[in-house]
Design a protein around this motif. Sequence first.
Motif, PDB file in Angstrom:
ATOM      1  N   VAL A 130     -11.376   1.083  35.450  1.00 34.88           N
ATOM      2  CA  VAL A 130     -11.229  -0.199  36.649  1.00 34.88           C
ATOM      3  C   VAL A 130     -10.874   0.752  38.024  1.00 34.88           C
ATOM      4  CG1 VAL A 130     -10.462  -2.306  37.575  1.00 34.88           C
ATOM      5  CG2 VAL A 130     -11.234  -2.036  35.292  1.00 34.88           C
ATOM      6  N   GLU A 132      -9.697  -0.228  42.147  1.00 36.74           N
ATOM      7  CA  GLU A 132      -9.195  -1.258  42.729  1.00 36.74           C
ATOM      8  C   GLU A 132      -8.621  -0.943  43.938  1.00 36.74           C
ATOM      9  OE1 GLU A 132      -6.484  -4.093  40.702  1.00 36.74           O
ATOM     10  OE2 GLU A 132      -4.889  -2.369  40.543  1.00 36.74           O
ATOM     11  N   ASP A 135      -7.685  -7.033  46.461  1.00 35.65           N
ATOM     12  CA  ASP A 135      -8.575  -7.966  45.512  1.00 35.65           C
ATOM     13  C   ASP A 135      -9.640  -7.533  44.700  1.00 35.65           C
ATOM     14  OD1 ASP A 135      -9.526  -8.791  48.153  1.00 35.65           O
ATOM     15  OD2 ASP A 135     -10.860 -10.063  47.155  1.00 35.65           O
ATOM     16  N   ARG A 137     -12.035  -5.483  42.712  1.00 34.96           N
ATOM     17  CA  ARG A 137     -11.964  -4.402  41.295  1.00 34.96           C
ATOM     18  C   ARG A 137     -13.352  -4.072  40.914  1.00 34.96           C
ATOM     19  NH1 ARG A 137     -10.530  -6.770  37.090  1.00 34.96           N
ATOM     20  NH2 ARG A 137      -8.878  -5.058  36.492  1.00 34.96           N
TER      21      ARG A 137
END
Length: 250
Positions: A130, A132, A135, A137
């Motif tokens: 992931v 990011e 907010d 992602r």
Amino acid sequence: MRILIAEDEARIARFVERGLKANGYASSVVEDGISALDLASSGDFDLLILDVGLPRMDGFQVLRALREMEVDLPILMVTARTGVEDTVQGLEAGANDYIAKPFRFEELLARVKLRAREATAGAGAAGSDVLELGDLRLDLRTRVATFRDEPADGDGEGAPADRAEESGGAAGPERSVELSSREFTMARVFLENPRQVLTRDLLLSRVWGYDYDGASNVVDVYVGYLRGKLGARRFVTVRGAGYKLVDPRA
């Protein structure tokens, strides 16, 4: 990341070296197996792109010698041979990856990036799969982006802080969207380089490949697609330079 290119065909070596340089990688070229073994075992490189058909000492011999010396340098084998036996031989001897000639540069670049991610152990990510920023992602396995909705007015130009004030700073509900292959690759490049100005040429080479010769405005078109899917304020236009990804609430 410093990359050693062991390739005796000058045209291919220049092509790979220029492409890597355009994507921010430092590289050096050697033309024979003895030189490749010497430099690869020096500890000065993070990846070896190793052609099988080298003079003086072929790629398989270099590979076996490095592994016998317990050099754990990641090795990407490159060869004109397409037989399954050659691929198996290379991988069983300790190669990390294998690519056959002729190849498109973006395919090679994707493999280089994979080795770079493994080397940095997921730096810049919430987890190994992931990426990011704020907010936003991006799941690297599913190609799904998750974020919170914002008002859709504006074109992403200007100071992000000012635009956050204009929108009132209210966060909307969380959303998930699936990205196309090109959208995913571009979003990934932005998230791997947060808050950095990325030129159109750099985005073009990283998303479409060093030898892309299609429409010249394709980068702008796809930034528009990402703005439509992920929020216009995240992608700031830097006039005369390119684009950068920001956290609009920062």
